[in-house]
Design a protein around this motif. Structure first.
Motif, PDB file in Angstrom:
ATOM      1  N   VAL A 109       0.851  -1.207   0.000  1.00  0.00           N
ATOM      2  CA  VAL A 109       0.000   0.000   0.000  1.00  0.00           C
ATOM      3  C   VAL A 109       0.876   1.243   0.000  1.00  0.00           C
ATOM      4  O   VAL A 109       0.609   2.212  -0.725  1.00  0.00           O
ATOM      5  CB  VAL A 109      -0.936  -0.011   1.222  1.00  0.00           C
ATOM      6  CG1 VAL A 109      -1.622   1.333   1.405  1.00  0.00           C
ATOM      7  CG2 VAL A 109      -1.986  -1.095   1.073  1.00  0.00           C
TER       8      VAL A 109
ATOM      9  N   SER B 225       0.812   3.862  -3.081  1.00  0.00           N
ATOM     10  CA  SER B 225       0.338   5.222  -2.810  1.00  0.00           C
ATOM     11  C   SER B 225       1.448   6.256  -2.998  1.00  0.00           C
ATOM     12  O   SER B 225       1.165   7.444  -3.138  1.00  0.00           O
ATOM     13  CB  SER B 225      -0.218   5.325  -1.388  1.00  0.00           C
ATOM     14  OG  SER B 225       0.804   5.130  -0.446  1.00  0.00           O
TER      15      SER B 225
ATOM     16  N   PRO C 296       2.933  10.854  -5.874  1.00  0.00           N
ATOM     17  CA  PRO C 296       3.775  11.989  -5.450  1.00  0.00           C
ATOM     18  C   PRO C 296       5.259  11.760  -5.699  1.00  0.00           C
ATOM     19  O   PRO C 296       6.069  12.642  -5.439  1.00  0.00           O
ATOM     20  CB  PRO C 296       3.477  12.109  -3.953  1.00  0.00           C
ATOM     21  CG  PRO C 296       2.999  10.787  -3.535  1.00  0.00           C
ATOM     22  CD  PRO C 296       2.375  10.139  -4.710  1.00  0.00           C
TER      23      PRO C 296
ATOM     24  N   THR D  22       7.539   3.836   5.250  1.00  0.00           N
ATOM     25  CA  THR D  22       6.518   4.253   6.223  1.00  0.00           C
ATOM     26  C   THR D  22       5.426   3.204   6.349  1.00  0.00           C
ATOM     27  O   THR D  22       5.022   2.835   7.463  1.00  0.00           O
ATOM     28  CB  THR D  22       5.897   5.588   5.792  1.00  0.00           C
ATOM     29  OG1 THR D  22       6.916   6.564   5.634  1.00  0.00           O
ATOM     30  CG2 THR D  22       4.892   6.084   6.816  1.00  0.00           C
TER      31      THR D  22
ATOM     32  N   ILE E 176       4.437   0.926   9.713  1.00  0.00           N
ATOM     33  CA  ILE E 176       3.076   0.801  10.248  1.00  0.00           C
ATOM     34  C   ILE E 176       2.650  -0.660  10.231  1.00  0.00           C
ATOM     35  O   ILE E 176       2.076  -1.189  11.197  1.00  0.00           O
ATOM     36  CB  ILE E 176       2.094   1.667   9.429  1.00  0.00           C
ATOM     37  CG1 ILE E 176       2.392   3.154   9.656  1.00  0.00           C
ATOM     38  CG2 ILE E 176       0.654   1.364   9.779  1.00  0.00           C
ATOM     39  CD1 ILE E 176       1.596   4.089   8.772  1.00  0.00           C
TER      40      ILE E 176
ATOM     41  N   MET F  40       4.539  -2.752  12.916  1.00  0.00           N
ATOM     42  CA  MET F  40       3.993  -2.483  14.251  1.00  0.00           C
ATOM     43  C   MET F  40       2.636  -3.162  14.417  1.00  0.00           C
ATOM     44  O   MET F  40       2.377  -3.841  15.417  1.00  0.00           O
ATOM     45  CB  MET F  40       3.861  -0.972  14.434  1.00  0.00           C
ATOM     46  CG  MET F  40       3.353  -0.554  15.801  1.00  0.00           C
ATOM     47  SD  MET F  40       3.318   1.212  16.018  1.00  0.00           S
ATOM     48  CE  MET F  40       2.295   1.748  14.684  1.00  0.00           C
TER      49      MET F  40
ATOM     50  N   ALA G 264       0.691   4.993  14.848  1.00  0.00           N
ATOM     51  CA  ALA G 264       0.587   5.125  13.388  1.00  0.00           C
ATOM     52  C   ALA G 264       0.395   6.580  12.994  1.00  0.00           C
ATOM     53  O   ALA G 264       0.968   7.054  11.997  1.00  0.00           O
ATOM     54  CB  ALA G 264      -0.571   4.273  12.867  1.00  0.00           C
TER      55      ALA G 264
ATOM     56  N   LEU H  11       2.806   8.799  10.598  1.00  0.00           N
ATOM     57  CA  LEU H  11       2.291   9.504   9.422  1.00  0.00           C
ATOM     58  C   LEU H  11       2.590  10.992   9.495  1.00  0.00           C
ATOM     59  O   LEU H  11       2.884  11.634   8.474  1.00  0.00           O
ATOM     60  CB  LEU H  11       0.787   9.291   9.296  1.00  0.00           C
ATOM     61  CG  LEU H  11       0.366   7.914   8.816  1.00  0.00           C
ATOM     62  CD1 LEU H  11      -1.139   7.786   8.837  1.00  0.00           C
ATOM     63  CD2 LEU H  11       0.884   7.653   7.416  1.00  0.00           C
TER      64      LEU H  11
ATOM     65  N   ASN I  78      -1.316  10.105  -0.542  1.00  0.00           N
ATOM     66  CA  ASN I  78      -0.371   9.146   0.011  1.00  0.00           C
ATOM     67  C   ASN I  78      -0.637   8.913   1.497  1.00  0.00           C
ATOM     68  O   ASN I  78      -0.799   7.773   1.958  1.00  0.00           O
ATOM     69  CB  ASN I  78       1.049   9.688  -0.220  1.00  0.00           C
ATOM     70  CG  ASN I  78       2.097   8.859   0.462  1.00  0.00           C
ATOM     71  OD1 ASN I  78       2.850   9.356   1.289  1.00  0.00           O
ATOM     72  ND2 ASN I  78       2.170   7.589   0.121  1.00  0.00           N
TER      73      ASN I  78
ATOM     74  N   TRP J  51      -4.028   7.093   2.036  1.00  0.00           N
ATOM     75  CA  TRP J  51      -4.024   5.639   1.905  1.00  0.00           C
ATOM     76  C   TRP J  51      -3.365   4.978   3.103  1.00  0.00           C
ATOM     77  O   TRP J  51      -3.867   3.959   3.618  1.00  0.00           O
ATOM     78  CB  TRP J  51      -3.301   5.213   0.626  1.00  0.00           C
ATOM     79  CG  TRP J  51      -4.186   5.276  -0.586  1.00  0.00           C
ATOM     80  CD1 TRP J  51      -4.124   6.182  -1.603  1.00  0.00           C
ATOM     81  CD2 TRP J  51      -5.279   4.411  -0.894  1.00  0.00           C
ATOM     82  NE1 TRP J  51      -5.111   5.933  -2.525  1.00  0.00           N
ATOM     83  CE2 TRP J  51      -5.840   4.850  -2.115  1.00  0.00           C
ATOM     84  CE3 TRP J  51      -5.846   3.304  -0.265  1.00  0.00           C
ATOM     85  CZ2 TRP J  51      -6.931   4.236  -2.720  1.00  0.00           C
ATOM     86  CZ3 TRP J  51      -6.942   2.688  -0.864  1.00  0.00           C
ATOM     87  CH2 TRP J  51      -7.465   3.154  -2.074  1.00  0.00           C
ATOM     88  N   LEU J  52      -2.278   5.547   3.583  1.00  0.00           N
ATOM     89  CA  LEU J  52      -1.622   4.969   4.768  1.00  0.00           C
ATOM     90  C   LEU J  52      -2.488   5.150   6.005  1.00  0.00           C
ATOM     91  O   LEU J  52      -2.528   4.289   6.887  1.00  0.00           O
ATOM     92  CB  LEU J  52      -0.240   5.606   4.966  1.00  0.00           C
ATOM     93  CG  LEU J  52       0.776   5.250   3.878  1.00  0.00           C
ATOM     94  CD1 LEU J  52       2.035   6.096   4.025  1.00  0.00           C
ATOM     95  CD2 LEU J  52       1.142   3.778   3.930  1.00  0.00           C
TER      96      LEU J  52
ATOM     97  N   LEU K  24      -5.141   2.550   5.830  1.00  0.00           N
ATOM     98  CA  LEU K  24      -4.536   1.278   6.254  1.00  0.00           C
ATOM     99  C   LEU K  24      -4.441   1.199   7.773  1.00  0.00           C
ATOM    100  O   LEU K  24      -4.745   0.165   8.386  1.00  0.00           O
ATOM    101  CB  LEU K  24      -3.141   1.166   5.634  1.00  0.00           C
ATOM    102  CG  LEU K  24      -2.308  -0.028   6.058  1.00  0.00           C
ATOM    103  CD1 LEU K  24      -2.811  -1.287   5.400  1.00  0.00           C
ATOM    104  CD2 LEU K  24      -0.835   0.190   5.688  1.00  0.00           C
ATOM    105  N   SER K  25      -4.043   2.308   8.405  1.00  0.00           N
ATOM    106  CA  SER K  25      -3.930   2.337   9.877  1.00  0.00           C
ATOM    107  C   SER K  25      -5.276   2.089  10.528  1.00  0.00           C
ATOM    108  O   SER K  25      -5.382   1.346  11.508  1.00  0.00           O
ATOM    109  CB  SER K  25      -3.372   3.678  10.346  1.00  0.00           C
ATOM    110  OG  SER K  25      -2.166   3.966   9.718  1.00  0.00           O
TER     111      SER K  25
END
Lengths: 105, 486
Positions: A47, A51, A55, A64, A68, A71, B17, B21, B42, B45-46, B49-50
């Motif tokens: 992901v 993602s 950018p 990153t 996540i 963890m 998280a 971020l 970006n 999306w993260l 996910l979190s």
């Protein structure tokens, strides 16, 4: 601060260790726990990579996402392992293993 | 000792998280090497996910999370009621973040902090839902409120957004103070902040035998009602919902309603329920239903009727809570669940339309001719809001009024039915505008992005097909309501 481990819901399965130490729980990871950890990490890395394409920060975003995912995956695996030792999740493997060694208090 | 933190592992994960971020966003959005990239998509999306991993930790670890209920001196309580509300909250947050991806580009809104400011109050709301003490409750409400003030003003180039944030800050700080005053009055009169202790002290309490307790209960109720935009404390809501960016409005419409309804249920049903509170909530329910139905009629913009609809639905949901029975709490949970789905649905479509600068109801004229699927979905959502069978909104209202009649609130239910009928005017007006009116200006509507389409498919399919098999929802909410009384 009250540090007594008691639960409002009683364990349904045999209790191996009511309050296992961190190292014991981490050492009790089975194949499924490692699969959970790796799967969550892998999904998160993917992901993060996808993602990060738009950018233009694919690598950094992958890292990153990986952090996540690692963890979250570790916490998920730890939760399951601790739950089996505390008797909240099915634990036939732990019962047979600890029956051979003798249950610890 | 370490295992005590297992009880709050979802909250710990989402905090960590969010911090990761935030660092990621700060480092790379200001990076000259990467040419200062916009990171909303970006980080979004993260962030999504979190939220999904948090949901996994919560749902998969449910039996384990009940450990350490004596931890932190009983500040938090984990039971089925908590799980239901927390899962619903996380699903709503995931839906809101899903709406943000394309709309941020279209509205030239490139602040990644927006996503972080959605995750931070989510963490606070998770704590708030499980709070079992006045201090824990207040300490959870404040970070949530502070983040809301900031995200309401997150579109810095818009005067409306800045105005919305300023209004929210001033009008939100006031009820927080009242809420804290109420908690202090209760503590001063009883010496207790924990809900278990309050339940023992206030059992059988009727009327104003102690002015301190009465003022405390009244102040707490006012503080909560302000935060969920119940009449007569609703004045701030339409302006703030209108001025905020659309995904923020969706988040503000859904998430605090879930968390504050859960918290107020714990405070009042468990802690201090009695005639005093019941009368206050009956009055506010009736007033919210009436005003929500009437005030939206004069609106000409697309978002403002939805804001008034939100106020009206708060009144319907309060109906279930006002009953003070298990069926009332069950109907409240059903109402909140269906309301969250309908609101996500409605705001996803509004967000897609905003990309083509649709602000007024009159601009919807060409939608049925150019995007018939969007028009049909929007109409179905509006009919569900209106409570037209066999859609989910009808089931929600039916059960709420059924619970009201069951507890003897024979005035509340007919008022609810009449206001539902009146409110159908502006819901059906939107459908009429889309399908039957000649468009004032022909607008070329851009196709909806994939994320919103998927979100709409899931929510719309539930809204249209839940009547076929509603028993899982009913049995789950009944179990959750029972656990709130234990």
């Amino acid at each position: 601060m009250n540090t007594d481990i008691t639960a409002s819901a009683k364990p349904e399965y045999p209790v191996i260790d009511r309050n296992p130490a961190f190292t014991k729980v981490a050492g009790n990871f089975n194949t499924l726990d490692y699969c959970r950890f790796i799967t969550l990490t892998g999904v998160s890395v993917t992901v993060g990579y996808l993602s990060g394409i738009k950018p233009g920060i694919k690598g950094a975003s992958m890292v990153t996402g990986g952090l996540i995912g690692m963890m979250g995956g570790f916490m998920y695996a730890y939760q399951n392992s601790a739950g089996r030792l505390m008797g909240f999740f099915p634990n036939e493997g732990e019962v047979s293993r600890y029956q051979k060694r003798g249950f610890s208090s | 000792m370490f295992n005590l933190f297992l009880a709050v592992s979802p909250e710990i994960f989402i905090i960590n998280a969010t911090s990761i971020l935030l660092i990621h966003g700060v480092v790379f959005s200001t990076s000259k090497k990467y040419d200062y990239p916009p990171l909303v998509s970006n980080v979004g999306w993260l962030g999504l996910l979190s939220v999904l991993i948090t949901l996994l930790l919560l749902a998969a670890g449910a039996p384990l999370l009940t450990i350490a209920h004596l931890f932190w001196n009983n500040f938090f309580r984990r039971d089925n009621f908590t799980y239901f509300c927390q899962i619903l909250l996380l699903l709503s947050t995931a839906g809101t973040i899903s709406m943000c991806f394309d709309s941020s580009e279209q509205e030239r809104f490139d602040a990644f902090e927006f996503i972080v400011l959605i995750l931070l109050p989510t963490r606070s709301m998770l704590f708030m839902i499980s709070a079992h003490d006045s201090i824990a409750m207040y300490l959870a409400i404040e970070p949530q409120s502070l983040c809301f003030y900031v995200i309401a003003a997150s579109k810095r180039k818009s005067e409306f957004s800045t105005e919305a944030g300023s209004k929210y800050l001033i009008l939100g700080a006031f009820p927080s103070g009242i809420l804290l005053f109420g908690c202090s009055m209760i503590y001063g009169s009883t010496g207790a902040t924990h809900f278990d202790q309050l339940a023992k002290i206030l059992t059988g309490y009727e009327g104003a035998r102690s002015s301190g307790i009465f003022m405390g209960i009244l102040s707490i109720a006012v503080g909560f009602l302000f935060k969920i935009t119940a009449v007569p404390f609703h004045m701030w809501a339409p302006d703030i919902y209108e001025g905020s960016p659309t995904p923020v409005t969706a988040f503000l419409s859904i998430a605090p309603k879930i968390s504050i309804s859960a918290n107020i249920s714990r405070v009042s049903i468990y802690g201090s329920y009695g005639a005093t509170l019941q009368q206050i909530f009956f009055f506010c329910s009736i007033a919210s239903m009436i005003l929500g139905a009437l005030a939206a009629m004069a609106q000409t913009k697309v978002k403002r009727p939805l804001a008034h609809s939100s106020i009206g639905h708060v009144g319907y949901i309060r109906t279930g809570f006002s009953c003070g029975t298990i069926e009332g709490i069950q109907s409240l949970l059903i109402g909140i669940f269906i309301y969250a789905l309908m609101t996500i649905d409605a705001f996803a479509i509004v967000s897609a339309l905003r990309q083509t600068r649709v602000k007024y109801i009159a601009d919807l004229g060409a939608l049925a001719k150019t995007n018939p699927i969007s028009a049909i979905t929007f109409s179905i959502t509006m009919f569900s809001y209106a409570g037209i069978p066999p859609l989910a909104g009808f089931c929600s209202k039916f059960y709420l009024f059924f619970a009201a009649l069951g507890c003897g609130a024979y005035f509340l239910a007919p008022v609810g039915v009449v206001t539902s009928v009146i409110g159908r005017f502006y819901y059906i007006r939107l459908a009429k505008r889309m399908f039957f009116d000649t468009p004032r200006t022909w607008i070329l509507y851009e196709p909806m992005d994939r994320n919103k389409s998927l979100l709409l498919a899931m929510t719309s399919s539930f809204i249209t097909s839940s009547f076929l098999y509603p028993s899982p929802l009913f049995s789950v909410t009944h179990q959750m309501a029972l656990s709130s009384y234990l």
